[in-house]
Design a protein around this motif. Structure first.
Motif, PDB file in Angstrom:
ATOM      1  N   LYS A  45       0.027   1.068  -1.881  1.00 56.60           N
ATOM      2  CA  LYS A  45       0.521   0.251  -0.783  1.00 56.60           C
ATOM      3  C   LYS A  45      -0.396  -0.955  -0.645  1.00 56.60           C
ATOM      4  O   LYS A  45      -1.543  -0.932  -1.101  1.00 56.60           O
ATOM      5  N   MET A  49      11.734  -1.867  -9.105  1.00 58.98           N
ATOM      6  CA  MET A  49      10.883  -2.828  -8.403  1.00 58.98           C
ATOM      7  C   MET A  49       9.722  -3.273  -9.286  1.00 58.98           C
ATOM      8  O   MET A  49       9.325  -4.434  -9.243  1.00 58.98           O
ATOM      9  N   GLY A  50       9.199  -2.379 -10.127  1.00 53.07           N
ATOM     10  CA  GLY A  50       8.015  -2.679 -10.915  1.00 53.07           C
ATOM     11  C   GLY A  50       8.289  -3.281 -12.271  1.00 53.07           C
ATOM     12  O   GLY A  50       7.342  -3.635 -12.983  1.00 53.07           O
ATOM     13  N   TYR A  75       4.919   0.837  -3.425  1.00 55.38           N
ATOM     14  CA  TYR A  75       5.507   1.026  -4.751  1.00 55.38           C
ATOM     15  C   TYR A  75       5.139   2.395  -5.313  1.00 55.38           C
ATOM     16  O   TYR A  75       4.003   2.841  -5.192  1.00 55.38           O
ATOM     17  N   SER A  76       6.124   3.037  -5.959  1.00 55.29           N
ATOM     18  CA  SER A  76       5.905   4.268  -6.714  1.00 55.29           C
ATOM     19  C   SER A  76       6.514   4.102  -8.094  1.00 55.29           C
ATOM     20  O   SER A  76       7.664   3.646  -8.222  1.00 55.29           O
ATOM     21  N   VAL A  81       3.933  -3.610   1.707  1.00 51.14           N
ATOM     22  CA  VAL A  81       4.568  -3.381   0.408  1.00 51.14           C
ATOM     23  C   VAL A  81       4.171  -1.997  -0.096  1.00 51.14           C
ATOM     24  O   VAL A  81       2.981  -1.651  -0.108  1.00 51.14           O
ATOM     25  N   GLN A  86       5.808 -10.700  -8.914  1.00 52.74           N
ATOM     26  CA  GLN A  86       4.797  -9.733  -9.341  1.00 52.74           C
ATOM     27  C   GLN A  86       3.571  -9.781  -8.446  1.00 52.74           C
ATOM     28  O   GLN A  86       2.973  -8.743  -8.127  1.00 52.74           O
ATOM     29  N   ALA A 145       9.756  -2.150  -0.363  1.00 51.31           N
ATOM     30  CA  ALA A 145       9.425  -0.852  -0.959  1.00 51.31           C
ATOM     31  C   ALA A 145      10.375  -0.566  -2.106  1.00 51.31           C
ATOM     32  O   ALA A 145      11.546  -0.942  -2.068  1.00 51.31           O
ATOM     33  N   GLY A 146       9.848   0.115  -3.123  1.00 47.09           N
ATOM     34  CA  GLY A 146      10.689   0.445  -4.250  1.00 47.09           C
ATOM     35  C   GLY A 146       9.972   1.338  -5.229  1.00 47.09           C
ATOM     36  O   GLY A 146       8.885   1.858  -4.950  1.00 47.09           O
ATOM     37  N   TYR A 147      10.578   1.509  -6.394  1.00 45.42           N
ATOM     38  CA  TYR A 147      10.092   2.516  -7.329  1.00 45.42           C
ATOM     39  C   TYR A 147      10.426   2.131  -8.757  1.00 45.42           C
ATOM     40  O   TYR A 147      11.350   1.361  -9.034  1.00 45.42           O
ATOM     41  N   ASN A 167      -4.715  -3.492  -4.537  1.00 44.20           N
ATOM     42  CA  ASN A 167      -3.824  -2.417  -4.097  1.00 44.20           C
ATOM     43  C   ASN A 167      -4.617  -1.260  -3.507  1.00 44.20           C
ATOM     44  O   ASN A 167      -5.704  -0.930  -3.990  1.00 44.20           O
ATOM     45  N   VAL A 219       4.519  -7.757  -5.378  1.00 45.34           N
ATOM     46  CA  VAL A 219       4.640  -6.314  -5.627  1.00 45.34           C
ATOM     47  C   VAL A 219       3.278  -5.667  -5.857  1.00 45.34           C
ATOM     48  O   VAL A 219       3.032  -4.534  -5.449  1.00 45.34           O
TER      49      VAL A 219
END
Length: 213
Positions: A175, A88-89, A185-186, A183, A99, A82-84, A149, A102
């Motif tokens: 997610k 992370m992106g 991501y924000s 996984v 990639q 998890a990340g932001y 996603n 993610v």
């Protein structure tokens, strides 16, 4: 007890060290034992495969083949990721396997820091429960995203800074599964002060808890 690893570094403009401390406190409040490292070498440790959650905060930079292989194997085996934002992106731009895991990669933020709107698209999802669409001031991320996603929130570009993307609806939070791993991501969270926005903080916090096995 669930165990989480935060690995921070990369471009200093995203304030990775300050943000890692904020996330560490959030996870500890939620009952995690948290480890914090500031080198990608941490991803190569075989013990990461026993963790509940990994949170990368590492904008741009490089990741070695062995580090990436161990990280992706851990997530495929069930460790949450998890990340932001760029932590992370927009990490490890030349690592396509990263990639792929993610579910997206940063491309641009037209206009840099601007006012835009975050629209909640899955209000029925526990991560978004009770959160309504809200205004936000930050970098509005234009990304390449995986169509598999499960999108939880979007934003719509106006074209003021790049006319050819006028009206484009872009995922903000999603997610997904990668093997057995969850996984999340924000795209929100350019600098540490954005954690003061309750919606941003809540979405990320819930997303990390959802991803953790």
């Amino acid at each position: 007890m669930r165990e989480a690893l935060i690995v921070w570094g990369g471009w200093s403009g995203h304030e990775p060290e300050q943000c890692s401390a904020i996330i560490r406190d959030m996870l500890e409040e939620d009952g995690f034992k948290v480890y914090v490292e500031n080198t990608t070498e941490a991803f190569a440790d075989p013990s990461v495969r026993d963790l509940s959650l990994i949170v990368p905060i590492f904008t741009m930079s490089k990741i070695e083949k062995e580090e990436l292989s161990n990280l992706t194997a851990a997530v495929e085996g069930g460790v949450g990721l998890a990340g932001y934002h760029g932590g992370m992106g927009d990490a490890f731009r030349d690592a396509v396997d990263y990639q792929f895991m993610v579910g997206g990669q940063w491309v641009a933020h037209p206009g840099n820091i601007i006012d835009y709107r975050v629209d909640i698209t899955r209000s029925d999802d526990p991560i978004m429960e009770g959160i309504e669409s809200f205004p936000y001031r930050s970098e509005q991320y234009y990304m390449h995203v995986d169509p598999s996603n499960e999108v939880l929130a979007t934003t719509t570009f106006k074209g003021d800074h790049a006319y050819w993307i006028d009206g484009v609806v872009m995922p903000v939070a999603w997610k997904r599964k990668h093997g057995k791993g969850r996984v999340f991501y924000s795209a929100l969270g350019h600098v540490a002060s954005e954690f003061e926005v309750p919606q941003m903080r809540t979405i990320l916090r819930r997303g990390m808890n959802w991803a953790a096995r």
